[in-house]
Design a protein around this motif. Sequence first.
Motif, PDB file in Angstrom:
ATOM      1  N   ALA A   1       0.814  -1.215   0.000  1.00  0.00           N
ATOM      2  CA  ALA A   1       0.000   0.000   0.000  1.00  0.00           C
ATOM      3  C   ALA A   1       0.850   1.269   0.000  1.00  0.00           C
ATOM      4  O   ALA A   1       0.310   2.374   0.088  1.00  0.00           O
ATOM      5  CB  ALA A   1      -0.938  -0.001   1.210  1.00  0.00           C
ATOM      6  N   TYR A   2       2.165   1.113  -0.122  1.00  0.00           N
ATOM      7  CA  TYR A   2       3.055   2.271  -0.155  1.00  0.00           C
ATOM      8  C   TYR A   2       2.994   2.888  -1.555  1.00  0.00           C
ATOM      9  O   TYR A   2       3.865   2.676  -2.411  1.00  0.00           O
ATOM     10  CB  TYR A   2       4.480   1.855   0.201  1.00  0.00           C
ATOM     11  N   LYS A   3       1.924   3.644  -1.799  1.00  0.00           N
ATOM     12  CA  LYS A   3       1.659   4.228  -3.104  1.00  0.00           C
ATOM     13  C   LYS A   3       1.311   5.705  -2.933  1.00  0.00           C
ATOM     14  O   LYS A   3       0.569   6.085  -2.024  1.00  0.00           O
ATOM     15  CB  LYS A   3       0.497   3.507  -3.795  1.00  0.00           C
ATOM     16  N   ALA A   4       1.813   6.517  -3.857  1.00  0.00           N
ATOM     17  CA  ALA A   4       1.649   7.964  -3.742  1.00  0.00           C
ATOM     18  C   ALA A   4       0.182   8.382  -3.746  1.00  0.00           C
ATOM     19  O   ALA A   4      -0.215   9.303  -3.020  1.00  0.00           O
ATOM     20  CB  ALA A   4       2.398   8.655  -4.874  1.00  0.00           C
ATOM     21  N   GLY A   5      -0.634   7.742  -4.567  1.00  0.00           N
ATOM     22  CA  GLY A   5      -2.041   8.116  -4.642  1.00  0.00           C
ATOM     23  C   GLY A   5      -2.761   7.876  -3.332  1.00  0.00           C
ATOM     24  O   GLY A   5      -3.635   8.664  -2.929  1.00  0.00           O
ATOM     25  N   LEU A   6      -2.416   6.794  -2.647  1.00  0.00           N
ATOM     26  CA  LEU A   6      -3.003   6.530  -1.338  1.00  0.00           C
ATOM     27  C   LEU A   6      -2.463   7.528  -0.316  1.00  0.00           C
ATOM     28  O   LEU A   6      -3.200   7.998   0.561  1.00  0.00           O
ATOM     29  CB  LEU A   6      -2.686   5.101  -0.908  1.00  0.00           C
ATOM     30  N   TRP A   7      -1.183   7.869  -0.417  1.00  0.00           N
ATOM     31  CA  TRP A   7      -0.579   8.848   0.480  1.00  0.00           C
ATOM     32  C   TRP A   7      -1.274  10.201   0.317  1.00  0.00           C
ATOM     33  O   TRP A   7      -1.551  10.900   1.294  1.00  0.00           O
ATOM     34  CB  TRP A   7       0.913   8.959   0.186  1.00  0.00           C
TER      35      TRP A   7
ATOM     36  N   LYS B   1     -10.654  -6.087   4.652  1.00  0.00           N
ATOM     37  CA  LYS B   1     -10.120  -6.385   3.322  1.00  0.00           C
ATOM     38  C   LYS B   1     -10.822  -5.603   2.222  1.00  0.00           C
ATOM     39  O   LYS B   1     -10.176  -5.077   1.307  1.00  0.00           O
ATOM     40  CB  LYS B   1     -10.232  -7.891   3.043  1.00  0.00           C
ATOM     41  N   GLU B   2     -12.134  -5.523   2.278  1.00  0.00           N
ATOM     42  CA  GLU B   2     -12.882  -4.867   1.203  1.00  0.00           C
ATOM     43  C   GLU B   2     -12.481  -3.400   1.067  1.00  0.00           C
ATOM     44  O   GLU B   2     -12.234  -2.908  -0.043  1.00  0.00           O
ATOM     45  CB  GLU B   2     -14.382  -4.978   1.470  1.00  0.00           C
ATOM     46  N   ILE B   3     -12.385  -2.706   2.185  1.00  0.00           N
ATOM     47  CA  ILE B   3     -12.026  -1.286   2.152  1.00  0.00           C
ATOM     48  C   ILE B   3     -10.563  -1.105   1.762  1.00  0.00           C
ATOM     49  O   ILE B   3     -10.221  -0.201   0.987  1.00  0.00           O
ATOM     50  CB  ILE B   3     -12.342  -0.624   3.502  1.00  0.00           C
ATOM     51  N   TYR B   4      -9.687  -1.968   2.270  1.00  0.00           N
ATOM     52  CA  TYR B   4      -8.261  -1.909   1.901  1.00  0.00           C
ATOM     53  C   TYR B   4      -8.094  -2.071   0.392  1.00  0.00           C
ATOM     54  O   TYR B   4      -7.418  -1.265  -0.266  1.00  0.00           O
ATOM     55  CB  TYR B   4      -7.499  -3.003   2.646  1.00  0.00           C
ATOM     56  N   MET B   5      -8.692  -3.104  -0.168  1.00  0.00           N
ATOM     57  CA  MET B   5      -8.550  -3.364  -1.608  1.00  0.00           C
ATOM     58  C   MET B   5      -9.164  -2.239  -2.440  1.00  0.00           C
ATOM     59  O   MET B   5      -8.593  -1.807  -3.444  1.00  0.00           O
ATOM     60  CB  MET B   5      -9.198  -4.699  -1.963  1.00  0.00           C
ATOM     61  N   ALA B   6     -10.326  -1.746  -2.013  1.00  0.00           N
ATOM     62  CA  ALA B   6     -10.990  -0.675  -2.752  1.00  0.00           C
ATOM     63  C   ALA B   6     -10.144   0.597  -2.768  1.00  0.00           C
ATOM     64  O   ALA B   6     -10.096   1.308  -3.774  1.00  0.00           O
ATOM     65  CB  ALA B   6     -12.351  -0.386  -2.130  1.00  0.00           C
ATOM     66  N   ALA B   7      -9.447   0.872  -1.666  1.00  0.00           N
ATOM     67  CA  ALA B   7      -8.621   2.078  -1.588  1.00  0.00           C
ATOM     68  C   ALA B   7      -7.435   2.028  -2.540  1.00  0.00           C
ATOM     69  O   ALA B   7      -6.971   3.067  -3.016  1.00  0.00           O
ATOM     70  CB  ALA B   7      -8.136   2.297  -0.164  1.00  0.00           C
ATOM     71  N   LEU B   8      -6.935   0.828  -2.827  1.00  0.00           N
ATOM     72  CA  LEU B   8      -5.829   0.707  -3.775  1.00  0.00           C
ATOM     73  C   LEU B   8      -6.330   0.761  -5.217  1.00  0.00           C
ATOM     74  O   LEU B   8      -5.619   1.219  -6.113  1.00  0.00           O
ATOM     75  CB  LEU B   8      -5.067  -0.594  -3.513  1.00  0.00           C
ATOM     76  N   THR B   9      -7.538   0.309  -5.431  1.00  0.00           N
ATOM     77  CA  THR B   9      -8.143   0.417  -6.763  1.00  0.00           C
ATOM     78  C   THR B   9      -8.586   1.849  -7.032  1.00  0.00           C
ATOM     79  O   THR B   9      -8.466   2.350  -8.153  1.00  0.00           O
ATOM     80  CB  THR B   9      -9.356  -0.522  -6.870  1.00  0.00           C
TER      81      THR B   9
ATOM     82  N   PRO C   1      -8.286   5.301  -4.540  1.00  0.00           N
ATOM     83  CA  PRO C   1      -8.086   5.975  -3.257  1.00  0.00           C
ATOM     84  C   PRO C   1      -9.224   6.921  -2.877  1.00  0.00           C
ATOM     85  O   PRO C   1      -9.481   7.135  -1.683  1.00  0.00           O
ATOM     86  CB  PRO C   1      -6.772   6.735  -3.463  1.00  0.00           C
ATOM     87  N   ASP C   2      -9.926   7.443  -3.869  1.00  0.00           N
ATOM     88  CA  ASP C   2     -11.032   8.360  -3.605  1.00  0.00           C
ATOM     89  C   ASP C   2     -12.208   7.663  -2.916  1.00  0.00           C
ATOM     90  O   ASP C   2     -13.082   8.328  -2.352  1.00  0.00           O
ATOM     91  CB  ASP C   2     -11.499   9.000  -4.915  1.00  0.00           C
ATOM     92  N   SER C   3     -12.219   6.323  -2.930  1.00  0.00           N
ATOM     93  CA  SER C   3     -13.278   5.578  -2.244  1.00  0.00           C
ATOM     94  C   SER C   3     -13.249   5.807  -0.736  1.00  0.00           C
ATOM     95  O   SER C   3     -14.242   5.567  -0.042  1.00  0.00           O
ATOM     96  CB  SER C   3     -13.161   4.075  -2.539  1.00  0.00           C
ATOM     97  N   LEU C   4     -12.129   6.305  -0.213  1.00  0.00           N
ATOM     98  CA  LEU C   4     -12.019   6.575   1.222  1.00  0.00           C
ATOM     99  C   LEU C   4     -12.911   7.727   1.659  1.00  0.00           C
ATOM    100  O   LEU C   4     -13.095   7.939   2.862  1.00  0.00           O
ATOM    101  CB  LEU C   4     -10.559   6.846   1.596  1.00  0.00           C
ATOM    102  N   ALA C   5     -13.482   8.439   0.712  1.00  0.00           N
ATOM    103  CA  ALA C   5     -14.460   9.470   1.064  1.00  0.00           C
ATOM    104  C   ALA C   5     -15.679   8.867   1.745  1.00  0.00           C
ATOM    105  O   ALA C   5     -16.400   9.569   2.471  1.00  0.00           O
ATOM    106  CB  ALA C   5     -14.884  10.240  -0.187  1.00  0.00           C
ATOM    107  N   GLU C   6     -15.904   7.565   1.531  1.00  0.00           N
ATOM    108  CA  GLU C   6     -17.066   6.894   2.120  1.00  0.00           C
ATOM    109  C   GLU C   6     -16.732   6.196   3.441  1.00  0.00           C
ATOM    110  O   GLU C   6     -17.585   5.527   4.019  1.00  0.00           O
ATOM    111  CB  GLU C   6     -17.618   5.863   1.128  1.00  0.00           C
ATOM    112  N   VAL C   7     -15.491   6.323   3.917  1.00  0.00           N
ATOM    113  CA  VAL C   7     -15.055   5.641   5.141  1.00  0.00           C
ATOM    114  C   VAL C   7     -14.896   6.671   6.261  1.00  0.00           C
ATOM    115  O   VAL C   7     -14.292   7.721   6.055  1.00  0.00           O
ATOM    116  CB  VAL C   7     -13.723   4.904   4.901  1.00  0.00           C
ATOM    117  N   LYS C   8     -15.433   6.367   7.432  1.00  0.00           N
ATOM    118  CA  LYS C   8     -15.351   7.295   8.561  1.00  0.00           C
ATOM    119  C   LYS C   8     -13.896   7.457   9.010  1.00  0.00           C
ATOM    120  O   LYS C   8     -13.242   6.478   9.365  1.00  0.00           O
ATOM    121  CB  LYS C   8     -16.190   6.782   9.726  1.00  0.00           C
ATOM    122  N   PRO C   9     -13.368   8.676   9.042  1.00  0.00           N
ATOM    123  CA  PRO C   9     -11.956   8.897   9.392  1.00  0.00           C
ATOM    124  C   PRO C   9     -11.747   9.050  10.903  1.00  0.00           C
ATOM    125  O   PRO C   9     -11.296  10.085  11.385  1.00  0.00           O
ATOM    126  CB  PRO C   9     -11.635  10.197   8.659  1.00  0.00           C
TER     127      PRO C   9
END
Length: 223
Positions: free
Chosen positions: A61-67, A94-102, A104-112
């Motif tokens: 997950a060490y990817k610039a887009g996720l960062w 797993k579902e949220i982890y995988m979706a974030a790598l596909t 990263p903007d999907s994290l807008a739907e995850v409570k921070p």
Amino acid sequence: MHDKKQGLDKNDFWELIAQAKEKHGENKEAFAAWIEEELLARGPQAAQDFHDISHAYSDLAYKAGLWNAADILMEWCSDDGFIDFRYWLMAQGKEIYMAALTDPDSLAEVKPYGHCIFESLCYVGDAAYEKMTGKSAYDVQDAQWYIQLKADLRQEITYHAGIEKPREWNELEAHLPRLCAKYLPPEKRKELASNGTIWNYGSPGVKAMVQEAQKKEKGGEVR
């Protein structure tokens, strides 16, 4: 139930994460403590495997887009903060982890929650292993097997086409529109941009990201 004397595979890893999440939700201290107790019950090999698998998923997950997604959620994310962020991401399942790598903007739907960091999860496998053996899981890790483990885990990941490329504050709206709309309004983005670059381009890790992005751009893969 996994045999207590045996190790863990990636499915067991995600099952432990899912159970901890179901039992303890956003309580990070209880979450990590529950996993450690499970590993202590299963034995040293399980603790070593949890340590290795979690670190492999962190590396993957060490990817610039996720960062950049972490930058938005945290209003800038340091090198150490990004390690803790990746473990927080794993704790979402797993579902949220995988979706974030596909995407990263999907994290807008995850409570921070919890500042989007989960430092103790990084060390839980090592802590359990050391309690049982008196040794560190870092020291006894099989380097060759770890390389193979990462290759195996990589097979399930579909990366976003532009995830390698580090982007600056003024570029983020075009690439992470939902996160920006939710957490980074134009005036905040302008303020952060006035403070300078997001990235430490002298860092070996960031240099590697830039080189990988350039390589993929030449191949027409980065948008």
